[in-house]
Design a protein around this motif. Structure first.
Motif, short mmCIF file in Angstrom:
data_model
loop_
_atom_site.label_atom_id
_atom_site.label_comp_id
_atom_site.label_asym_id
_atom_site.label_seq_id
_atom_site.Cartn_x
_atom_site.Cartn_y
_atom_site.Cartn_z
N LEU A 220 7.67 2.50 -6.70
CA LEU A 220 7.44 1.28 -7.49
C LEU A 220 8.30 0.15 -6.99
N SER A 221 9.53 0.47 -6.64
CA SER A 221 10.39 -0.65 -6.21
C SER A 221 9.97 -1.14 -4.83
N ILE A 222 9.46 -0.24 -3.99
CA ILE A 222 8.91 -0.71 -2.71
C ILE A 222 7.72 -1.63 -2.96
N PHE A 223 6.91 -1.18 -3.86
CA PHE A 223 5.70 -1.93 -4.23
C PHE A 223 6.07 -3.35 -4.68
N GLN A 224 7.11 -3.42 -5.50
CA GLN A 224 7.52 -4.74 -5.97
C GLN A 224 8.12 -5.57 -4.85
N SER A 225 8.87 -4.90 -3.97
CA SER A 225 9.49 -5.63 -2.87
C SER A 225 8.43 -6.31 -2.02
N ALA A 226 7.31 -5.63 -1.86
CA ALA A 226 6.24 -6.21 -1.05
C ALA A 226 5.84 -7.57 -1.60
N VAL A 227 5.82 -7.67 -2.90
CA VAL A 227 5.43 -8.95 -3.50
C VAL A 227 6.48 -10.02 -3.21
N PHE A 228 7.73 -9.59 -3.24
CA PHE A 228 8.77 -10.56 -2.90
C PHE A 228 8.49 -11.14 -1.51
N LEU A 229 8.11 -10.23 -0.63
CA LEU A 229 7.85 -10.67 0.74
C LEU A 229 6.73 -11.68 0.78
N LEU A 230 5.69 -11.42 0.00
CA LEU A 230 4.56 -12.36 -0.02
C LEU A 230 5.04 -13.76 -0.42
N TYR A 231 5.80 -13.79 -1.47
CA TYR A 231 6.23 -15.10 -1.97
C TYR A 231 7.14 -15.80 -0.96
N ALA B 166 9.70 1.99 5.02
CA ALA B 166 8.93 2.27 3.80
C ALA B 166 8.17 3.58 3.94
N VAL B 167 7.53 3.75 5.08
CA VAL B 167 6.77 4.99 5.28
C VAL B 167 7.71 6.18 5.23
N ALA B 168 8.86 6.03 5.87
CA ALA B 168 9.80 7.15 5.90
C ALA B 168 10.27 7.49 4.49
N ILE B 169 10.51 6.48 3.69
CA ILE B 169 10.96 6.73 2.32
C ILE B 169 9.93 7.56 1.57
N VAL B 170 8.69 7.19 1.77
CA VAL B 170 7.65 7.90 1.03
C VAL B 170 7.49 9.32 1.56
N ARG B 171 7.70 9.46 2.85
CA ARG B 171 7.43 10.78 3.44
C ARG B 171 8.52 11.81 3.15
N THR B 172 9.75 11.35 3.09
CA THR B 172 10.83 12.34 2.96
C THR B 172 10.78 13.02 1.61
N GLU B 173 11.16 14.30 1.63
CA GLU B 173 11.12 15.03 0.37
C GLU B 173 12.50 15.16 -0.25
N THR C 154 0.82 -1.20 0.00
CA THR C 154 0.00 0.00 0.00
C THR C 154 0.86 1.25 0.00
N VAL C 155 1.88 1.23 0.86
CA VAL C 155 2.73 2.41 0.95
C VAL C 155 3.39 2.68 -0.40
N GLY C 156 3.89 1.62 -1.01
CA GLY C 156 4.54 1.80 -2.31
C GLY C 156 3.58 2.33 -3.35
N LEU C 157 2.42 1.74 -3.37
CA LEU C 157 1.43 2.16 -4.37
C LEU C 157 1.02 3.60 -4.14
N TYR C 158 0.92 3.96 -2.88
CA TYR C 158 0.55 5.33 -2.54
C TYR C 158 1.57 6.29 -3.14
N ALA C 159 2.84 5.94 -2.95
CA ALA C 159 3.88 6.82 -3.50
C ALA C 159 3.76 6.92 -5.02
N VAL C 160 3.49 5.79 -5.64
CA VAL C 160 3.41 5.81 -7.10
C VAL C 160 2.25 6.68 -7.56
N ILE C 161 1.13 6.53 -6.88
CA ILE C 161 -0.06 7.27 -7.31
C ILE C 161 0.08 8.75 -7.01
N ARG C 162 0.54 9.03 -5.81
CA ARG C 162 0.41 10.40 -5.34
C ARG C 162 1.61 11.28 -5.65
#
Lengths: 497, 119, 489, 172, 326, 113, 91
Positions: B39-50, E17-24, B20-28
C-alpha cells in the motif's frame, strides 16, 4: 464578516477543534458530554445553513481570504446542505444516544480517544461535503476514513480487527485512486477548484488523461461508497463495529462518498465530455442494478441481524447510484432523497439494534426469540424503521422509492425493467425485514423464563423513537429534504447558470 | 528527437509500473504487513505522478532567491499537495500497523487466510 | 362537528384508541376492553355524523399534506367511501362485543396486541374509505395490510406463522409489484391521481394500455381476491374468528373491492371504460372467479375455509358488478358490499361461536347442533340464506340490482354467472343447514350450550341487520345513486 | 554474550556550568552557520532553539560524559594523524579489492583499550572502524573486538599505535 | 543530464519495488522499503521538489523504519508463500498499467513549460507570494496560507493517526501477567552508539528546530521539523530504552504537544475570524497585512511541528510499550 | 592563480573520491562474506566522503555552504562507524560467525538471523 | 566534474542495490541499505552543487543526522529478539 457568513467554516471547525479538547477530558462522561455538545452545535449549524440555502442560493466561503482558484473555497448549496444535515444529524443523534452503549463496549480510559475520533469523523465528513476543492476533499476524506477505522476498531470482539483492516486497505486504495484522478485532471487543467475545473476542462484537447481520470475518480469513490462489487469491506466492518458507531457510519459515511461521486460526475465531467452521460450510465447502471439485486438476495438469507442490515445497505447504495445513473433531474432528486431517507431508516434500525444488544448478546436472528415481549418499544421502533426501509407508503422510504420509479419511467426504454428491479428488490426487502419481525415477535424465546420486561436505557430508547417518528414524519411531510433535493438536482443537471 | 520525446514520458511509465506493483502486492499478498508495504508503494507512485508534473525545464525549486532575476521556477502547487499526501500515507501506515499488531495478538497470525479460517 | 374535522377525527380516533388500549392493557383487561368499546362507539358517532352532509350532496374534503408536487395526502368523502366507512365503523362496535366474548372464552394470549392492532386496522380502513386520491388510498391500503398481519399470525405457532407469511406475501407482492406501478403510471399519464367524477384517464391513454393498466389495478389490489391472487384469503383463516369476521368479511376484503370500484368509477370513468373494448376481460375474470370459488367451496370440509371461498366468490360479485359498467350495476356493487358484509359477518360470528362453545371446526361435526345452539344456528341460517340471495334477506336486494345491471348491459355471461352461482351457493349452504337442524347428533358427543353471551348477542344483531336491510335499504340506494348521477363534485 | 551491568536509568551527570556553556556555544554557532540569516526574529528563535535543545540534552543525560570537554584540545592533532592513517589504509583496501585474486585474510583480534573512560573507548573504536580494513565489532569493559580484512592490518593494530594515540588524546 | 539521472534512479525505483514485493522475508522488505524511500527522495530532489524530498527524508529514513521494525518485532518477519494463481492478480493490475500508460501519451512531457499545470494558478502563486507575504519559499507560502486549510486538515490526519494508535494499542493484551518485570531494553551496554548517539541528539533537535523556523526561507517547515525532532527523541529511546525516553519526555508532554499543536493551529484560524477576517486569513493578525501573514505562518508552522512531533513520538511509544509488554 | 589551483585540487579530490566510491561499491559486490564487505563499505563511507566533501568545500570557497558541508561531513564521519558497529554487532549477536584466521568458506548463507 | 562524481555514486548505488537484492544474509542487505543511505547523502550534496543551489544542503544534512537511527533500530531489533530467545531458552 458576519457570523452567518462564517457558518460554512464553522461547520467543519467546531467539531474538528473540539476533538483535541475531548482528548483532555479524562473523567468518564465528560468526554461524552463534550462530544455531544459539539455534535449538536454542528447539527445546529447545518440546520442554519440549510435554511440559508433553501431558496437556491449558494454560500461561498473563501478560506484564508484567498479567492477560489487560488485558495480553497467552501461552498454550501442545496445538495451539500442536504448531506450536511444528514451527516451532522446522524452524528449528533448517535452521540446523544451513545453514552450507555459505549460505556458497555469501550473501556473508560479509552473513551476520550473514542469520542475524539468520533468528532474527527464528523468533521471529516462535513469537511468533504462543504469543500469545493478537489484536493481538499481528499484530505478530509482521509480524516474521516482514519476516524472511522478507529471507531470501528473499537468493536467488542476480535473480528472487528480484520474487518477494519480490510476497510483500511480498500479505503486507502479508493482514496489513492481518487487522488490519481484528481492529479490527472489537475495536470490537464491546472486547477483544483471544482467550478474552475468544470470551466477549463472544455478547453482540454487531449482527452485520454481526462477519461482515465474520470475512471479513476469514479472507481475510487465507488470503493469508498461500497458500490457493488467493491463493497466487500462493508458488511464485516459494520457488523463488528461498536453498535453506536454502526449507527453513525451506516447513516452517512458511504453517502458522503456517493455525494462526491455525483458531484464530480455531474459537475466536472457532465457536458464537457462527449458521451460522458452515456458512459456514466453504462458504468453505474449495471452496477447499481446488480448491487440492488445481489445484496438484497444475500440479505434474505443472512442470519445475523447486524450483518443483514449492513448487507441491505449495499443494496440501498445501489438505489442511490441508480438514481444518479439516470443523469436526469428526476434521477438526482431521487438519489438525494434516498440518501436522506435511507439514513433515517438505517440509522433508526441500527439504533434499535443497539437497544436490543442490551439484553441480547448474540444478535443472530435465531437467538432473538421473545425480544418483542422483553423490549416492546424497541421492537416497535425497529418495525417502523424497517417499514421505511421497505418503502411502505407513509414512511420516508416510500418517498424516495416513488421518486426513483418516476425517474426510471422517465428514463425511457429501460424504464419498465428498472421499475421491475426496484419493485422486486422492495419485495426482497419485505422478506428480510419480515424475517427480523418474525424473529422478534413470533419466535419462541430461546432461554425460557427470562421474558421479563427489560427495555433499553431511556436515553437510547428516546433517540431511537425520535428517529423512528422522523421516518414517519418525513414520509408525510417531506418538504424540507425534498426542497433541498430538488434544489440539488436543479443545480447539478438542471443547467443552473 | 522521437526517442527523447518518449523519454519525457518515462516518469509516467514508472509511475504506472510502481503503482501496479504496489497494487499487486496489496491484492495478492496475504500477509497483512506485506499488504501495508504494498500500500505504501502504491501511494508513493502517486507522489511520483504529482512531482513529475511540477517540473519545468530549466526551472529550479520554487524558493525565490533575492537578487537572481529571471529565474524559472518549477510549479510549487503539486509539491504542497504531495507534502500533505505523504503525511496522510504515514498516518495510514501507522494505524494499519497498529491493527496488525492487535490482530497478531488476538489471532496469533497475520496471514489473511489463517485469520479467516480462525473465525 | 365540521365535516372536515370529522374526517380527520375518524382516522385519528382509532389511532388514539390503539395507544389508549396499549396503555390500558398494562393496567387491566376490563379497562382495555372498555376503551375498545368506547373508541368504537365514538367512531360510529363521528362517521355517521357525516351522513347527512353526504345525503345533502356535500363532498367534504381535506388535504393534509402535499408530499410532493402533485402527490398529496388528501381525503374526500363521497358516497362509496361513506358507505364503506359507515359499514366498517358500525360493525366494529358489534365485532368488539363479539371479540370480548370470543377472546375471553378462548383464553387467548396477547390480547392487548390483538385489540391494538384491531384499532390500527380500523384507522387504516377509515383512511382507505375516505382517501381522496390514489396515493392516499395506497398508503392506507398498505397500512391495513401491515396492521392485520399480527392479527392473522396471532397464535404464533409454526403453521400460523407460515400462513401469515402467505397472507402478507401475497398482499404485499401484489400491491408493491402491480398496484404501485399502476398508480405511478396513472400519475404519469394523467398528472394526477385524484378521484374525480367521470375519471381522470379519459383521453390520456388508449388501446391495450387501458386494459393493461386495469389489469395492474385489479390484480394489484390483492385484497379483492380476484383469482389467481386469492390465495391469501383462505390462508388468513388461521386468525382468530373475530378477525376473520370483521376483517376478512368486511374491512380488508371490502377495502379491496371498494378500491377497485372506486378506481373504475373515479379513475377510469364508467363511460370511458365502457367505450374501450380491452376492458371486457375483467368481467369474465370476475365471473370465472365466482364460479370457480363456488366450486372449490363445495369441496371444503372446514367451516371457515368454506366461508373463505364463499367470500372470494362474493367479492367477485362486486368486481363483476363494477365491471358491468352500468349505473344500476354500480349501485348493486355498492349494495352488495353492505349485504355481503352483514351476511358474512353473521356466518363468521356463528362459526366462531360454535368453536368457542364446542371447539368444532369441521362441517361434518355440525350434525344436530341446531338443538344445542339455537340462537347461533338461526343466525347462521339467516346469513346463509342471504348469501344465496333468498328474500327477505339483504343478499336478495343486491343480487337484484346486479342482475338488473347485467340485463341493462345485455351481458348474458353476467346473467348466467349470477344464476349459476346462486345455485352453487345453495348447493354448499343448504346441506349444512339441513345437517344442523334435521340430522341427529353423533352419539357420545360432548354436551355444550351456547357461546358466551357477548358473542351470541353480536351475532344476533348482525343477523337482524341482515333481515332489516331487506326492508330498509332506501337511504343506502339513494346515497349510492349519487355515485353514478352526475353530481357537481 | 557478556554485558556490562546496566546503569540505573536515573543516573545523570550534574550539569556543570562550563559544559553547559560549551554545548550552548556549539549549538549557537551551528545555528548561526546553518541559518545564514541574521534577522532579529530568527536570532531570537535561534536562541530559543539552542536553549530548548540544550535543555532536552540535559534531560537526556547529555552531560553524563564529562570527559568530552577535556578531549577538545587534542583533537586536531589526532584527526590529522587519523586522516593519514585513513588515507593509507584506504589505498591498501582499494588495492585489495581491485586485485583479481583478492588476497584477503580476515582475522578477528581483541584489543585492550588503554583508556578507562567510555568516551576514550568510543573514540578508539570509531577510529578503528573509520580506517578501512578494520572494523570494531564489539566493545565491552575496555576490550574491543576488531575484525580485520587482512592479517597485516591486524598486526598493525596490535602494534598499539591507535590505542596509544587515542589514550594520549585524553590524558594530555 | 539531470534527466538521465532521473531515468536511472527511476529504474532503480522500479527494481526495488519489484524486489520488495517478491521477497518473502518481511525484514528484508522493510530494509528495501527504506532504499525505496531514499530513491524517492532523490527523485523528488532532482525534480525540484526540495520540500517534499526533505519530508520523505525525515519520515522515510527514521520514523517509518522504526515503526515498521517495532511492528515486525511483535508479529514475526516471515511471510508464508502463496502458491499458484497469480495470473488473475497480474491480469487485473496489468490492465491498470496499460490504461495508465495509454493515458500517458496525451500527457504533457516531463518538464514541458507549456503544460497546462504551469499556465494556470501556479504562476499566480509565484508572482503574488512576494507581494502578499514576502517570504522566499513559495511552497511554504501555499502550504500555510493559500492552502492553509489543507494543512490544518493534514495536522488533524496526524492527530487522528495518533489517537488511533493510542486507542487501538491502548488495550492491554489478554495474557498480560501482573507486574511483569520491566525488561532491559535499549542499547545501554553498547558503548559506541551510546556515546555517539547522545552526542547527536541535541544536534538533531537543533536541526529540527532550524528546519522548523526556516520553513519560510528554505526547504522545510513544521512537518519535517516535527519528524526530525521526533527522530532525535526516538534515537534516545533506542539508546536508553523506551522507559528512560518517557522519563525525559513524559507522556503528558507528548499529549500536550499533540493537542496543543492542533489547537494552536485552529486557534490562529479562530482568532483571524474574531478579528474580522475569514478563517485562517492571517492578514488581519497585524496592522500590516504582510507582517500578519508572516506571523500567522510562523505560528501555525509551530503548531504543525508540535503536533507532528508529539504524534509520531506517541505512536512510537505505543508500539514500544506493546513490545515490552509481551 | 590561486583559484585555478584550488579548482585543480578540488577536481582531483572529487575524482579520487568518485573512484573510491566506485571501488567501495565493487568491493561490496566482490568480497565473499558479510564481515569482509563491511570493510568495503567503510571505504566509501570514510575516504570517499572525506574526499568528495573536501573537494566541494574547496569549490564553494568560504561561504555558509562550506560550513554546512563541513557539518554534513562531520556527522557522516561520526555516524558512519557507529552504524557499522551497530550492524557488525547485531550480526555477531545473532550468531553470524566471522571466519577464523584464513577460512574463506561460504559462511553466511543462513539468511535467517 | 560533479557529473562524473555523481555517476560514480549512482553506479555504486546500483552495486549496493544489487548487494541488497542478493543478500545472502540479512546483514548484507542492511549493510547495503546503509551504504545506499550514505551514498544518497553524497549524491544529494553533489546534485545541490550541480544545480547551483547549495542552500539545499539541508536535505543532505537531515539524512546525515537521521540515517543512523534506522540502523540503530535494526540493532535494537535483533538484540530484542536475541533477548526474547534467551528468555525462552531459559524457561
Amino acid at each position: 464578516m458576519t457570523f452567518m457568513e462564517h457558518l460554512p467554516a464553522l461547520q467543519v471547525v467546531v467539531p474538528m477543534l473540539s476533538a483535541p479538547l475531548i482528548v483532555l477530558l479524562q473523567p468518564r462522561g465528560l468526554a461524552w458530554a463534550g462530544a455531544t455538545a459539539a455534535g449538536l452545535a454542528s447539527f445546529a449549524i447545518a440546520i442554519a445553513l440549510a435554511m440559508a440555502v433553501l431558496d437556491g442560493q449558494t454560500q461561498v466561503y473563501a478560506m484564508g481570504g484567498w479567492a477560489a482558484p487560488y485558495g480553497i473555497a467552501l461552498e454550501v448549496d442545496a445538495f451539500s446542505a442536504l448531506v450536511l444535515l444528514l451527516v451532522t444529524g446522524a452524528g449528533a443523534a448517535a452521540l446523544l444516544a451513545a453514552r450507555v452503549s459505549v460505556d458497555r463496549q469501550i473501556e473508560p480510559e479509552r473513551q476520550p480517544l473514542f469520542y475524539a475520533a468520533w468528532l474527527l469523523g464528523l468533521a471529516g465528513l462535513a469537511g468533504i461535503v462543504v469543500s469545493a476543492d478537489a484536493f481538499n476533499i481528499f484530505v478530509f476524506m482521509e480524516i474521516s476514513s482514519l476516524a472511522s477505522y478507529i471507531l470501528i476498531a473499537g468493536g467488542p470482539d476480535r473480528r472487528a480487527l480484520p474487518a477494519v483492516f480490510k476497510y483500511l486497505i480498500m479505503g486507502t486504495i479508493g482514496a489513492t485512486f481518487y487522488l490519481i484522478g484528481v492529479g490527472l485532471i489537475y495536470m490537464m487543467t491546472g486547477t483544483l477548484n471544482l467550478a474552475d475545473m468544470q470551466a477549463r476542462i472544455g478547453d482540454v484537447v487531449a482527452l485520454n488523461p481526462i477519461l482515465v481520470a474520470a475512471g479513476f475518480i469514479t472507481i475510487g469513490l465507488a470503493l469508498k461508497a461500497a458500490v457493488f462489487p467493491l463493497h466487500v469491506w462493508l458488511p464485516n466492518a459494520y457488523t463488528h463495529a461498536p453498535h453506536m458507531v454502526t449507527v453513525f457510519l451506516a447513516a452517512c459515511a458511504t453517502k458522503v462518498a456517493l455525494y462526491v461521486l455525483i458531484r464530480f460526475d455531474s459537475m466536472v465531467f457532465q457536458d464537457r465530455l462527449s458521451d460522458h452521460e452515456f458512459q456514466f450510465t453504462l458504468f453505474a447502471l449495471p452496477l447499481a442494478v446488480l448491487g440492488i439485486l445481489v445484496a438484497s438476495s444475500v440479505a434474505m438469507f443472512e442470519g445475523h441481524l447486524k450483518r443483514l442490515l449492513a448487507t441491505s445497505s449495499v443494496a440501498q447504495i445501489g438505489y442511490i447510484l441508480l438514481g444518479a445513473s439516470f443523469v436526469s433531474e428526476a434521477g438526482i432528486t431521487a438519489s438525494a432523497m434516498h440518501m436522506f431517507n435511507h439514513a433515517l431508516a438505517k440509522g433508526g434500525l441500527f439504533l434499535a439494534v443497539a437497544c436490543l444488544a442490551f439484553h441480547f448478546r448474540d444478535l443472530r436472528l435465531s437467538e432473538l426469540g421473545g425480544a418483542a415481549r422483553r423490549m416492546p418499544l424497541t421492537c416497535a421502533a425497529l418495525v417502523v424503521c424497517g417499514l421505511s426501509l421497505i418503502g411502505v407508503p407513509g414512511t420516508a422510504g416510500f418517498i424516495s422509492k416513488w421518486l426513483l420509479i418516476t425517474a426510471a419511467l422517465e428514463s425511457g426504454l429501460w424504464g419498465w425493467s428498472l421499475v421491475a428491479v426496484i419493485l422486486v428488490s422492495s419485495l426482497m426487502a419485505v422478506v428480510y425485514i419480515w424475517r427480523i419481525v418474525e424473529a422478534l415477535y413470533f419466535q419462541q424465546a430461546s432461554a425460557e423464563g427470562d421474558t421479563s420486561f427489560a427495555e433499553a436505557p431511556l436515553q437510547l430508547l428516546l433517540v431511537t423513537w425520535a428517529v423512528a417518528l422522523l421516518n414517519i414524519f418525513f414520509g408525510l411531510f417531506p418538504h424540507l429534504p425534498l426542497a433541498l433535493a430538488n434544489g440539488s438536482a436543479a443545480l447539478l443537471v438542471g443547467g443552473a447558470p | 528527437m522521437k526517442l527523447l520525446e518518449l523519454l519525457g514520458y518515462y516518469n509516467y511509465w514508472v509511475f504506472a509500473v510502481v503503482l501496479t506493483v504496489g497494487l499487486y502486492a496489496v491484492i495478492r499478498k496475504r500477509n497483512l504487513i506485506k499488504k501495508l508495504i504494498g500500500l505504501s508503494i502504491f501511494q508513493s507512485a502517486v507522489f511520483l505522478l504529482y512531482i513529475t508534473m511540477d517540473k519545468v525545464e530549466g526551472g529550479t525549486a520554487p524558493i525565490i532567491q533575492k537578487g537572481v532575476p529571471d529565474q524559472v521556477f518549477s510549479n510549487p502547487l503539486p509539491q504542497v499537495l504531495i507534502l500533505t499526501a505523504i503525511v496522510v500515507g504515514v498516518s495510514t501506515l501507522a494505524l494499519g500497523l497498529a491493527m496488525v499488531v492487535r490482530i497478531k495478538e488476538s489471532y496469533g497470525t497475520i496471514e489473511e487466510h489463517e485469520i479467516l479460517g480462525a473465525d | 362537528m365540521i365535516p372536515e374535522t370529522a374526517i380527520l377525527t375518524a382516522i385519528c380516533l382509532p389511532l388514539a384508541g390503539a395507544l389508549a388500549i396499549a396503555v390500558a392493557g398494562r393496567i387491566s383487561p376490563n379497562l382495555r376492553e372498555a376503551t375498545t368499546l368506547l373508541t368504537a362507539a365514538a367512531l360510529i358517532w363521528v362517521v355517521w355524523g357525516l351522513l347527512p352532509t353526504l345525503m345533502a350532496g356535500g363532498r367534504p374534503a381535506v388535504e393534509v399534506s402535499e408530499v410532493m408536487p402533485g402527490l398529496t395526502i388528501a381525503f374526500r368523502v363521497e358516497p362509496l367511501g361513506m358507505l364503506f366507512a359507515a359499514l366498517a365503523s358500525g360493525l366494529w362496535l358489534i365485532n368488539s362485543v363479539y371479540s370480548i366474548g370470543y377472546m375471553r372464552g378462548n383464553k387467548e394470549k396477547n390480547q392487548t396486541r390483538f385489540y391494538v392492532c384491531f384499532a390500527l386496522a380500523l384507522a387504516a380502513t377509515m383512511g382507505v374509505a375516505f382517501a381522496g386520491n390514489l396515493f392516499t388510498l395506497f398508503l392506507f391500503y398498505e397500512v391495513l395490510t401491515l396492521s392485520t398481519y399480527p392479527l392473522v399470525s396471532h397464535k404464533g405457532d409454526e403453521a400460523t406463522v407460515r400462513s401469515a407469511r402467505v397472507y402478507l406475501g401475497v398482499l404485499l407482492c401484489t400491491s408493491i409489484g402491480l398496484f404501485l406501478p399502476a398508480i405511478i403510471w396513472t400519475y404519469m399519464a394523467a398528472g394526477t391521481g385524484d378521484f374525480v367524477h367521470g375519471g381522470i384517464l379519459a383521453g390520456k391513454l388508449e388501446g391495450p394500455a387501458i386494459g393493461l393498466l386495469l389489469g395492474l389495478f385489479v390484480f394489484g389490489i390483492g385484497k379483492a381476491a380476484v383469482m389467481p391472487v386469492h390465495r391469501w384469503l383462505p390462508a388468513a383463516m388461521v386468525a382468530p374468528t373475530p378477525v376473520s369476521a370483521l376483517l376478512h368479511a368486511v374491512a380488508v376484503v371490502k377495502a379491496g373491492v371498494f378500491a377497485i370500484t372506486k378506481i373504475i368509477v373515479y379513475v377510469f370513468g364508467i363511460d370511458f371504460l365502457f367505450a374501450t373494448p380491452s376492458s371486457g376481460w375483467l368481467l369474465y375474470m370476475a365471473a370465472f372467479t365466482i364460479i370457480t370459488a363456488s366450486l372449490v367451496a363445495l369441496r371444503q370440509t372446514n367451516i371457515k375455509r368454506l366461508l373463505a371461498y364463499s367470500t372470494i366468490a362474493q367479492l367477485s360479485y362486486v368486481v363483476m358488478a363494477a365491471a358491468t359498467l352500468k349505473p344500476l350495476a354500480e349501485v348493486g356493487a355498492a349494495i352488495h358490499m353492505v349485504a355481503h358484509a352483514f351476511g358474512k359477518i353473521t356466518l363468521f360470528f356463528a362459526a366462531g361461536a360454535i368453536y368457542v362453545a364446542s371447539k368444532k371446526t369441521e362441517i361434518h361435526q355440525l350434525r344436530g347442533i341446531g338443538r344445542r345452539m339455537p340462537w347461533t344456528m338461526t343466525a347462521f341460517t339467516i346469513g346463509a340464506l342471504s348469501m344465496i340471495g333468498v328474500p327477505p334477506t339483504a343478499g336478495f336486494v343486491s343480487k337484484w340490482y346486479i342482475l338488473a345491471g347485467a340485463f341493462e348491459a345485455e351481458n348474458l355471461v353476467a346473467v348466467f354467472t349470477i344464476i349459476a352461482s346462486t345455485v352453487l351457493n345453495a348447493a354448499y349452504f343448504l346441506p349444512i343447514l339441513y345437517m344442523a337442524w334435521f340430522e341427529r347428533e353423533e352419539a357420545g358427543a360432548k354436551a355444550h350450550g351456547e357461546a358466551p353471551f357477548a358473542a351470541v348477542l353480536a351475532l344476533c344483531i348482525t343477523a337482524l341487520l341482515t333481515l332489516a336491510f331487506f326492508l330498509f335499504n332506501g337511504p343506502v340506494i339513494e346515497l349510492e345513486s349519487q355515485v353514478v348521477r352526475a353530481l357537481p363534485l | 554474550m557478556t554485558r556490562s551491568p546496566v546503569r540505573p536509568a536515573s543516573q545523570r551527570g550534574e550539569a556543570r556550568l562550563p559544559a553547559v556553556l560549551l554545548l550552548l556555544l556549539v549549538l549557537a554557532v551551528s545555528w548561526v552557520l546553518w541559518s545564514g540569516l541574521y534577522k532579529p526574529l530568527l536570532l531570537g528563535l535561534g536562541a530559543f532553539s539552542c536553549l530548548l535543545s540544550a535543555y532536552l540534552a540535559h534531560r537526556m543525560g547529555f552531560f553524563r560524559h564529562q570527559a568530552l570537554m577535556a578531549l577538545l584540545p587534542g583533537l586536531p592533532a589526532y584527526w590529522w594523524w587519523l586522516l593519514r592513517e585513513i588515507a593509507v589504509s584506504s589505498i591498501e583496501v582499494a588495492k585489495l579489492i581491485l586485485k583479481p585474486s583478492m588476497p584477503i585474510s580476515p582475522t578477528m583480534v581483541e584489543l585492550k583499550a588503554q583508556s578507562d573512560s567510555e568516551v576514550g573507548q568510543v573514540i578508539l573504536g570509531n577510529s578503528i572502524t573509520l580506517s578501512p580494513g578494520t572494523v570494531t565489532v564489539d566493545v565491552h569493559e575496555g576490550k574491543l573486538l576488531v575484525h580485520c580484512l587482512t592479517r597485516d592490518s591486524a598486526r598493525s593494530l596490535q602494534s598499539g599505535e591507535v590505542t596509544r594515540r587515542a589514550a594520549r588524546l585524553e590524558n594530555n | 543530464m539531470i534527466y538521465v539521472f532521473a531515468l536511472f534512479l527511476l529504474t532503480l525505483l522500479v527494481i526495488t519495488a519489484v524486489a520488495i514485493v517478491r521477497t518473502e522475508n518481511l525484514f528484508v522488505a522493510v530494509m528495501l522499503t527504506s532504499i525505496f524511500s531514499l530513491l524517492m527522495a532523490a527523485n523528488f530532489f532532482i525534480l525540484d521538489a526540495a520540500d517534499v524530498a526533505l519530508t520523505e527524508a525525515a519520515v522515510g529514513a527514521g520514523v517509518t523504519t522504526v515503526i515498521f521494525l517495532s511492528a515486525l518485532a511483535l508479529t514475526g518477519d516471515w511471510e508464508k508463500p502463496r502458491p499458484g494463481g497469480r495470473t488473475v492478480a497480474l491480469g487485473t493490475v496489468g490492465v491498470l498499467a496499460m490504461l495508465l500508460i495509454y493515458a500517458s501519451f496525451d500527457k504533457p512531457r516531463l518538464g514541458d513549460p507549456e503544460a497546462p499545470v504551469h499556465q494556470h494558478v501556479a504562476p499566480w502563486y509565484l508572482e503574488k507570494t512576494p507581494e502578499y507575504m514576502d517570504i522566499p519559499n513559495v511552497v511554504t507560502a501555499i502550504l500555510s496560507s493559500f492552502r492553509g486549510y489543507d494543512t490544518l486538515g493534514e495536522v488533524f490526519v496526524v492527530f487522528a493517526a495518533c489517537i488511533g494508535v493510542l486507542f487501538i494499542l491502548g488495550v492491554k493484551p489478554a495474557r498480560q501477567t501482573a507486574a511483569a518485570p520491566q525488561p532491559v531494553s535499549g542499547l545501554r551496554h553498547h558503548l559506541i552508539p551510546q556515546v555517539v548517539g547522545r552526542l547527536l541528539v541535541p544536534f538533531i533537535v537543533l536541526f529540527g528546530l532550524y528546519v522548523q523556523f526556516h520553513g519560510e526561507y528554505g526547504p522545510g517547515g513544521g512537518f519535517q521539523a516535527g519528524a526530525i525532532i521526533a527522530t532525535g527523541v526516538i534515537l534516545y529511546a533506542l539508546l536508553e530504552g523506551e522507559a528512560e525516553a518517557l522519563r525525559a519526555v513524559p507522556r503528558s508532554v507528548l499529549l500536550a504537544l499533540v493537542v496543543g499543536g492542533a489547537l494552536l493551529y485552529g486557534a490562529v484560524g479562530v482568532v483571524c475570524m474574531l478579528k474580522g477576517g475569514a478563517f485562517l486569513d492571517y492578514s488581519v493578525l497585524a496592522a500590516d497585512p504582510v507582517f500578519g501573514q508572516q506571523l500567522g505562518i510562523l505560528v501555525i508552522e509551530a503548531g504543525v511541528g508540535m503536533a507532528v512531533c508529539g504524534a509520531l513520538l506517541s505512536i512510537f511509544h505505543a508500539f514500544a510499550a506493546r513490545e515490552s509488554m509481551t | 592563480m590561486i583559484e585555478l589551483a584550488l579548482d585543480v585540487v578540488s577536481w582531483v579530490l572529487l575524482a579520487v573520491g568518485g573512484a573510491c566510491v566506485l571501488i567501495g561499491g565493487i568491493g561490496g559486490l566482490r568480497l565473499p562474506n558479510f564481515y569482509t564487505r563491511i570493510h568495503a563499505a567503510s571505504l566509501t563511507d570514510t575516504m570517499a566522503t572525506l574526499l568528495i566533501f573536501v573537494g566541494m568545500m574547496l569549490q564553494s570557497g568560504l561561504s555558509l555552504a562550506t560550513l554546512k558541508l563541513f557539518a554534513i561531513m562531520l556527522f557522516l564521519l561520526l555516524t558512519g562507524p557507529t552504524a557499522t558497529y551497530a550492524l557488525a554487532n547485531a550480526a555477531l549477536l545473532s550468531g553470524l560467525k566471522p571466519e577464523g584466521d584464513t577460512g574463506q568458506s561460504k559462511h553466511g548463507e543462513n539468511t535467517q538471523p | 566534474m560533479y557529473i562524473v562524481v555523481s555517476i560514480a555514486i549512482l553506479v555504486t548505488m546500483v552495486l549496493a542495490l544489487v548487494r541488497a537484492l542478493l543478500g545472502p544474509t540479512v546483514y548484507d542487505r542492511v549493510l547495503a541499505v546503509n551504504v545506499f543511505g550514505t551514498k544518497t547523502v553524497l549524491l544529494l550534496s553533489v546534485i545541490a552543487f550541480l544545480y547551483g543551489r547549495p542552500d539545499f544542503l539541508d536535505l543532505a544534512l537531515a539524512y546525515a543526522l537521521i540515517n543512523v537511527v534506522g540502523i540503530l533500530a535494526v540493532l535494537e531489533f535483533f538484540q530484542d529478539r536475541f533477548r526474547k530467545q534467551e528468555r525462552v531458552d531459559s524457561d
